[in-house]
Scaffold this motif. Sequence first.
Motif, short mmCIF file in Angstrom:
data_model
loop_
_atom_site.label_atom_id
_atom_site.label_comp_id
_atom_site.label_asym_id
_atom_site.label_seq_id
_atom_site.Cartn_x
_atom_site.Cartn_y
_atom_site.Cartn_z
N GLU A 99 55.06 -31.66 9.54
CA GLU A 99 55.43 -31.41 10.52
C GLU A 99 55.99 -32.67 11.19
OE1 GLU A 99 52.33 -31.99 12.86
OE2 GLU A 99 51.65 -29.38 12.77
N ILE A 148 52.52 -20.18 16.01
CA ILE A 148 52.45 -19.32 14.42
C ILE A 148 53.74 -18.30 15.52
CG2 ILE A 148 51.81 -18.22 12.99
CD1 ILE A 148 49.31 -19.93 13.04
N LEU A 177 56.50 -23.52 11.03
CA LEU A 177 55.19 -22.47 11.51
C LEU A 177 54.17 -23.04 10.25
CD1 LEU A 177 55.80 -18.86 11.05
CD2 LEU A 177 54.51 -19.43 9.94
N ALA A 178 54.97 -22.74 9.01
CA ALA A 178 53.54 -23.69 8.23
C ALA A 178 52.72 -24.88 8.74
CB ALA A 178 53.83 -23.87 6.54
N GLY A 179 53.83 -26.22 9.48
CA GLY A 179 52.31 -26.37 9.28
C GLY A 179 52.10 -26.41 11.23
N GLU A 180 52.09 -25.03 11.89
CA GLU A 180 50.70 -24.70 12.70
C GLU A 180 50.05 -24.20 12.20
OE1 GLU A 180 51.43 -25.81 15.92
OE2 GLU A 180 53.47 -26.25 15.83
N ALA A 181 50.21 -22.97 10.87
CA ALA A 181 49.26 -22.86 9.93
C ALA A 181 47.96 -23.28 9.80
CB ALA A 181 49.67 -21.59 8.78
N GLY A 182 48.73 -25.13 9.19
CA GLY A 182 48.31 -26.34 8.99
C GLY A 182 47.04 -26.40 10.21
N GLU A 183 47.07 -26.43 11.13
CA GLU A 183 46.92 -26.75 12.56
C GLU A 183 45.47 -25.83 13.04
OE1 GLU A 183 48.47 -28.43 15.86
OE2 GLU A 183 50.49 -29.45 15.22
N LEU A 184 46.02 -24.76 12.35
CA LEU A 184 44.96 -23.85 12.68
C LEU A 184 43.96 -24.01 11.61
CD1 LEU A 184 44.46 -20.57 13.98
CD2 LEU A 184 45.58 -20.01 12.30
N LEU A 185 43.67 -24.42 10.50
CA LEU A 185 42.81 -24.65 9.45
C LEU A 185 42.22 -25.29 9.94
CD1 LEU A 185 44.73 -24.17 6.65
CD2 LEU A 185 43.31 -22.85 7.03
N GLY A 196 49.67 -29.50 6.08
CA GLY A 196 50.34 -29.21 7.33
C GLY A 196 50.62 -30.01 8.06
N LEU A 206 47.65 -19.82 17.99
CA LEU A 206 48.07 -18.82 17.47
C LEU A 206 49.60 -18.24 17.70
CD1 LEU A 206 44.94 -16.28 17.64
CD2 LEU A 206 46.09 -17.55 15.42
#
Lengths: 117, 117, 117, 117
Positions: free
Chosen positions: B42, D70, D33-41, B38, D67
């Motif tokens: 970015e 995303i 969006l996928a970059g933010e999902a990575g931050e969530l992880l 991720g 969240l």
Amino acid sequence: MDSLDDLNRRLKAFAVQRDWEQFHNPKNLAMALAGEAGELLEHFQWLTPEQSAALGGDKKEQVALELADILIYLIRLSERLDLDLVAAAYRKMALNESRYPVEKVHGDARRAEEYGS
Amino acid sequence: MDSLDDLNRRLKAFAVQRDWEQFHNPKNLAMALAGEAGELLEHFQWLTPEQSAALGGDKKEQVALELADILIYLIRLSERLDLDLVAAAYRKMALNESRYPVEKVHGDARRAEEYGS
Amino acid sequence: MDSLDDLNRRLKAFAVQRDWEQFHNPKNLAMALAGEAGELLEHFQWLTPEQSAALGGDKKEQVALELADILIYLIRLSERLDLDLVAAAYRKMALNESRYPVEKVHGDARRAEEYGS
Amino acid sequence: MDSLDDLNRRLKAFAVQRDWEQFHNPKNLAMALAGEAGELLEHFQWLTPEQSAALGGDKKEQVALELADILIYLIRLSERLDLDLVAAAYRKMALNESRYPVEKVHGDARRAEEYGS
């Protein structure tokens, strides 16, 4: 010869033969790599940590092939960006050694910024 | 010695010294790897494909260190799962050779399932 | 009733009926969400930005269902964490307004930390 | 007015005012969006499933804002693709109801293809 060098040469030939280098710019390859990382997650998402450490048979081979996909895109990206992936890994490990001194982080896996260095 | 073997040995020692192997189960490592993927995204998300192929200076080094992070977790995962990452990459390449024959996919990068084999 | 509230109620019932709430802890749901984000990437990885803006037919519906999957896990995560997702979005938008003042960032999409605030 | 409609309108205005719509093609937004999902992880990667269900204070607010990020990109993507996100979620839920009948999957969270339907 080093295993990554051999893989790199074969992956480049694979792409050139198919006229796929036109698609293999770093932006696209980063997306493909992250897509494979997403597939990796799907194998583990409903498993407990303990179950994740005890894969067998088919499931283990499927995970092995996901890791292979990620390695493949990692090698392609490094080639397209003209980067030495292994040298970068040694540089990153040196950074990690200084960021996470043993006596400070023993048994504690918070992220670097959370140690309030 | 092969570069991945040396990295593997050093990464394992790094984790053992910090008592971090308790956190390094495959589920957690898969998450950490995907988190790094991720971060890689970015760097590229607002760039055109052309710009992504022309990174320089600081930005290029930042990307190199992201790729290093992904390699590091890939090696750790393989070790924890007792998998041979390089052997898996050769198996995957053989699969790709048969799935994507040159004469069928030349210049066309659709996903495998879209070729309607 | 608000659309997210109705979806939330139905998704919770779906999970409860299947006895799946045992799997729906935030760690697992974050993985599932990121796995779906990976699938989303796969639809776009080999497309040019222009092609990505001109999806039609089947492909568009497939992408719509990927977005739906992400929304579904986002709603489930918010419920499990007892968070108000829409209120958080308004808080985040207010932060973005102050981080990215119009006169400073007009036509320039670098990441916040690159503006060297 | 529905919360997603209001957010959509405000997010579009935010992008237009900054002349950022030029960057907001679906390919780029999917990456963001996928970059933010990575931050969530990253917030959850070293936590046990139990710890992930007991976030408090600052950490909980940080996760709420991830969240939110995303959701923001999900809304932007739907707008750029001219898709009705909520309608897609209802379509996907109907598919899930037929793919995972209660009597077949009760207490068992394998992926659809693993049920060998």
